[in-house]
Design an enzyme around this catalytic site. Structure first.
Site, PDB file in Angstrom:
ATOM      1  N   CYS A   1       0.954  -1.065  -0.086  1.00 52.10           N
ATOM      2  CA  CYS A   1      -0.196   0.102   0.283  1.00 52.10           C
ATOM      3  C   CYS A   1       1.256   1.446   0.115  1.00 52.10           C
ATOM      4  CB  CYS A   1      -1.007   0.218   1.364  1.00 52.10           C
ATOM      5  SG  CYS A   1      -1.900  -1.328   1.778  1.00 52.10           S
TER       6      CYS A   1
ATOM      7  N   ARG B   1       4.900   0.081  -6.653  1.00 51.04           N
ATOM      8  CA  ARG B   1       4.481  -1.014  -5.415  1.00 51.04           C
ATOM      9  C   ARG B   1       3.243  -2.112  -5.652  1.00 51.04           C
ATOM     10  NH1 ARG B   1       6.929   1.706  -0.938  1.00 51.04           N
ATOM     11  NH2 ARG B   1       5.137   0.775   0.332  1.00 51.04           N
TER      12      ARG B   1
ATOM     13  N   TRP C   1      -3.265  -2.627  -1.398  1.00 51.62           N
ATOM     14  CA  TRP C   1      -2.634  -4.217  -1.948  1.00 51.62           C
ATOM     15  C   TRP C   1      -2.919  -4.906  -0.461  1.00 51.62           C
ATOM     16  CZ3 TRP C   1       0.376  -8.490  -0.102  1.00 51.62           C
ATOM     17  CH2 TRP C   1       0.836  -8.776  -1.653  1.00 51.62           C
TER      18      TRP C   1
ATOM     19  N   ASN D   1      -0.598   1.784   6.141  1.00 52.95           N
ATOM     20  CA  ASN D   1      -1.178   0.170   6.003  1.00 52.95           C
ATOM     21  C   ASN D   1      -0.174  -0.283   6.534  1.00 52.95           C
ATOM     22  OD1 ASN D   1      -0.548   1.880   3.809  1.00 52.95           O
ATOM     23  ND2 ASN D   1       1.643   2.108   3.159  1.00 52.95           N
ATOM     24  N   GLY D   2      -0.167  -1.412   7.194  1.00 53.49           N
ATOM     25  CA  GLY D   2       0.341  -2.742   8.193  1.00 53.49           C
ATOM     26  C   GLY D   2      -0.778  -3.734   8.531  1.00 53.49           C
TER      27      GLY D   2
ATOM     28  N   GLU E   1      16.759 -24.988  -5.545  1.00 53.44           N
ATOM     29  CA  GLU E   1      16.251 -24.043  -5.909  1.00 53.44           C
ATOM     30  C   GLU E   1      17.283 -22.455  -5.682  1.00 53.44           C
ATOM     31  OE1 GLU E   1      13.670 -21.810  -6.398  1.00 53.44           O
ATOM     32  OE2 GLU E   1      13.954 -19.981  -5.487  1.00 53.44           O
TER      33      GLU E   1
ATOM     34  N   LYS F   1      17.746 -20.156  -8.962  1.00 58.72           N
ATOM     35  CA  LYS F   1      18.123 -18.845  -8.733  1.00 58.72           C
ATOM     36  C   LYS F   1      19.544 -17.996  -9.054  1.00 58.72           C
ATOM     37  CE  LYS F   1      15.220 -17.554  -7.475  1.00 58.72           C
ATOM     38  NZ  LYS F   1      13.801 -17.443  -7.300  1.00 58.72           N
TER      39      LYS F   1
ATOM     40  N   GLU G   1      18.730 -18.887 -13.528  1.00 57.89           N
ATOM     41  CA  GLU G   1      17.736 -17.665 -13.627  1.00 57.89           C
ATOM     42  C   GLU G   1      18.451 -15.892 -14.025  1.00 57.89           C
ATOM     43  OE1 GLU G   1      14.639 -17.625 -10.887  1.00 57.89           O
ATOM     44  OE2 GLU G   1      13.169 -16.622 -12.284  1.00 57.89           O
TER      45      GLU G   1
ATOM     46  N   HIS H   1      26.076 -41.662  -8.698  1.00 64.08           N
ATOM     47  CA  HIS H   1      25.216 -41.937  -9.468  1.00 64.08           C
ATOM     48  C   HIS H   1      25.212 -41.223 -11.276  1.00 64.08           C
ATOM     49  CE1 HIS H   1      24.105 -45.080  -6.566  1.00 64.08           C
ATOM     50  NE2 HIS H   1      23.368 -43.980  -5.848  1.00 64.08           N
TER      51      HIS H   1
ATOM     52  N   LYS I   1       7.004 -12.458 -14.494  1.00 68.55           N
ATOM     53  CA  LYS I   1       6.498 -12.416 -13.293  1.00 68.55           C
ATOM     54  C   LYS I   1       5.640 -13.751 -12.953  1.00 68.55           C
ATOM     55  CE  LYS I   1       7.586 -11.504  -8.912  1.00 68.55           C
ATOM     56  NZ  LYS I   1       8.329 -12.322  -8.872  1.00 68.55           N
TER      57      LYS I   1
HETATM   58  O1  M6R Z   1       3.830 -17.087  -9.065  1.00 68.61           O
HETATM   59  P1  M6R Z   1       3.844 -18.685  -9.012  1.00 68.61           P
HETATM   60  O2  M6R Z   1       4.608 -19.210  -7.676  1.00 68.61           O
HETATM   61  O3  M6R Z   1       3.335 -19.455  -9.611  1.00 68.61           O
HETATM   62  O4  M6R Z   1       5.214 -18.682 -10.216  1.00 68.61           O
HETATM   63  C1  M6R Z   1       5.804 -19.644 -10.387  1.00 68.61           C
HETATM   64  C2  M6R Z   1       7.540 -19.824 -11.038  1.00 68.61           C
HETATM   65  O5  M6R Z   1       6.551 -19.887 -12.361  1.00 68.61           O
HETATM   66  C3  M6R Z   1       8.149 -19.218 -10.988  1.00 68.61           C
HETATM   67  O6  M6R Z   1       8.037 -19.610  -9.156  1.00 68.61           O
HETATM   68  C4  M6R Z   1       9.158 -18.778 -11.271  1.00 68.61           C
HETATM   69  O7  M6R Z   1      10.166 -20.667 -11.144  1.00 68.61           O
HETATM   70  C5  M6R Z   1      10.466 -17.714 -10.647  1.00 68.61           C
HETATM   71  N1  M6R Z   1      10.928 -16.897 -11.757  1.00 68.61           N
HETATM   72  C6  M6R Z   1      11.419 -18.227  -9.981  1.00 68.61           C
HETATM   73  O8  M6R Z   1      12.340 -16.897  -9.707  1.00 68.61           O
END
Ligand code: M6R
Length: 596
Positions: free
Chosen positions: A2, A27, A71, A97-98, A469, A473, A476, A492, A591
């Site tokens: 927000c 935001r 938000w 906000n909060g 993960e 990261k 990506e 293996h 995103k």
């Molecule tokens: O919005 P979601 O959590 O469903 O998104 C899933 C994936 O597309 C998302 O986690 C993607 O792997 C990210 N860009 C990773 O950083």
């Protein structure tokens, strides 16, 4: 999250407020509103973008006002739930906000006293609470009301017929902008930079009284605070990033508050059963994509361990190819955006198979919330960087709480162990702050990765998905090929790829996997692989076997995914930064993935 702006001065407040509010659009928000003070309080709000609200805005006149972008956290996105809120007598208007934790209890009292509510928000109780104490002095009434409030806030209050603005802060940012014959207040300095670069940051517990010619700040004892203004030299774009070079880094540094807010909104529900009230299922399936799928895999370990239920974690894009099981599990769908097409399709398929569904999401009112039986909101705030960071950690927190809830409801956890876990969970924001304090050491460790073509991430047990993960990261945002592996699997096959040019990131925690991880590291060393180990503070043994060690605060192994994940996010970030990559918008990625 927000956004708040407030103005008192000689200009038309509505023009200043809309202009400043638009600076906060980055935001993320779902509704907007404005209140302008004249002889009465003129109020206008609407769902959707600011332009929506503006297109039907009457020509309000007056030099004092507040505006807000919301938000949604408590109550769906709607015109009714948009701020500002006005009291019953029309004397006061307020934005916030909060999260007000005790709003249900206060709302019950206020309704009994005759107050009428128009929204589902926690915020609306604030304006009624101030009205309860109001006898003409809004500042006094605000101080009285705040004594009754539990939770967090940045709030701004205006009063009919007055050119004063009052504001208060607890754990949510507020900044005063100083002008000549006018003053401003906002949740974010970005909103102010077109008007002034002279600002004073409001601190926790402080209450502020602004008029066009004077600014008075009171501390929590009511004493006047004298604080020198600061001059901001950032550009508006820098300011949006809060002084961080990228949104991703800003969002990693927001992890402590993402954890805190997710706990605050949901911790009591573990015992009270305000979520998963009915636990009439005997197994759980967790379904998600990408980073959310890695959270699902961590969730599997947590629920199996705490609730002793069989759990499987599945990719949402594969779920549709499975068959209906004899017994219907609880299906948990994790999606930070709430809009991922594969996860939505899985939710529909789970319903078709007759399963009960629960979604974990960060976006109130997103599509998934309309598809499932129950929603668990993480409260990480909007995430702008494409790489999921603070939302991933908030998903982990949600899964700890769900595992605790199931453990308690299924009687595999005692009340005492639940209490112990509650306290341990509450310490996690501080644990993460200590990881962030050592960010420069993580940056230095990127020497080992920055020129690599391939990197392996190894872990065991609950930290196996954490390393998947970590690898996601890195690939990506830095475009380095990275693979996460269960450390026991290296021999293996993948060991064939290890040589002096292939660094390994290995996480070694003090649980039953410790000795085995040390052996796996030795296997890599024997092939001349370079090992960057991540271990608990004080574990000097690791320095004997690894080329470099990064330490996280020692926490019980069950919680180790939290600090380790944050460290891995920093590692990916600094590696990508050294490679000059487009960190917030990596190539080929979006995103929200709304195609399946
Ligand atoms: O919005 P979601 O959590 O469903 O998104 C899933 C994936 O597309 C998302 O986690 C993607 O792997 C990210 N860009 C990773 O950083």
């Amino acid at each position: 999250m927000c956004g708040i702006v407030g103005y008192t001065g000689t200009r038309q407040a509505v023009d200043v407020l809309l202009d400043s509010l638009k600076k906060l659009e980055y935001r993320g928000y779902d509704s907007a509103g404005v209140a302008i003070v004249d002889q009465s309080i003129q109020l206008h709000k609407d769902k959707g973008v600011i332009a929506n609200m503006e297109s039907t805005l009457p020509r309000f006149t007056g030099g004092v006002g507040v505006a807000h972008t919301r938000w949604a956290t408590c109550g769906r996105p709607s015109k009714e739930n948009a701020h500002p809120f006005i009291d019953c007598s029309g004397n006061l208007a307020l934005v916030h906000n909060g999260i007000i934790e005790n709003y249900m209890e206060l709302k019950r009292q206020l309704i009994a006293e005759g107050h009428k509510f128009t929204s589902d928000t926690d915020t609306e109780i604030l304006v009624h609470l101030i009205e309860r104490h109001y006898t003409g002095d809004a500042l006094e009434a605000l101080n009285q009301a705040l004594k009754e409030v539990k939770g967090t806030y940045a709030l701004v209050l205006v009063q009919k017929g007055s050119d004063h603005i009052y504001a208060a802060r607890r754990e949510n940012p507020l900044v005063i902008g100083l002008g000549v014959g006018e003053n401003f207040i906002a949740s974010d300095v970005t909103a102010l930079l077109d008007y002034t670069n002279k600002v004073i940051y409001v601190m926790d517990g402080e209450v502020v009284d602004l008029s066009p010619s004077k600014v008075t700040i009171y501390d929590s004892n009511g004493s006047v605070v004298n604080r020198k203004p600061e001059v901001i030299t950032w550009s508006a774009e820098d300011a949006q990033k809060g002084g961080f070079e990228h949104f991703m880094l800003k969002e990693i540094f927001e992890v402590p508050s993402a954890i805190h807010n997710t706990l605050l909104g949901n911790l009591d529900g573990v015992e009270d059963g305000t979520f998963l009230t009915n636990v009439d299922f005997n197994s759980v399936k967790i379904v998600a994509c990408g980073t959310s799928h890695h959270a699902a895999m961590v969730g599997r370990y947590l629920i199996e361990r705490l609730a002793k239920l069989p759990v499987s974690a599945e990719l949402a894009s594969e779920y549709r190819y499975g068959e209906k099981a004899k017994e219907c599990p609880l299906v948990i769908l994790i999606t930070q955006s709430g809009e991922t097409a594969d996860t939505l399709a899985a939710a529909r398929e789970a319903k078709r198979r007759g399963c009960r569904t629960l979604a974990i999401t960060n976006v109130v009112g997103s599509t998934i919330t309309r598809e499932v039986d129950e929603v668990f909101y993480t409260r990480a705030g909007p995430e702008i960087g494409v790489a999921a960071t603070k939302t991933f950690i908030a998903q982990l927190i949600a899964l700890y709480l769900i595992a605790m809830r199931l453990g308690y409801a299924k009687k595999s956890m005692s009340h005492d162990s639940l209490r112990t876990m509650r306290n341990e969970m509450m310490s996690l924001p501080q644990v993460v702050r200590r990881v962030l304090d050592n960010a420069d050491q993580v940056e230095q460790a990127t020497d080992m990765l920055v020129s690599a073509r391939d990197v392996f991430f190894l872990g065991r047990n609950i930290n196996y998905p954490v390393m998947l993960e970590g690898a996601l990261k890195l690939k990506e945002i830095s475009y380095i090929h990275a693979e996460g592996y269960a450390a026991g699997e290296m021999k293996h096959g993948p060991l064939a790829l290890i040589d002096a040019s292939t660094p390994i990131v290995a996480t070694v925690v003090r649980d039953q996997t410790y000795e085995k991880m040390l052996s796996n590291i030795s296997e890599v060393q024997a092939r001349e692989g370079l090992v960057l180990a991540i271990g608990g503070e004080g574990d000097a043994e690791l320095e004997q076997v690894a080329h470099k060690v990064l330490y996280v605060p020692g926490v019980p192994a069950l919680y180790s995914p939290v600090p380790i994940s944050v460290l891995l996010q920093l590692l990916a970030y600094y590696t990508a930064k050294r490679k000059g990559c487009s960190i917030d918008k990596p190539k080929n990625l979006a995103k929200s993935v709304t195609v399946d």
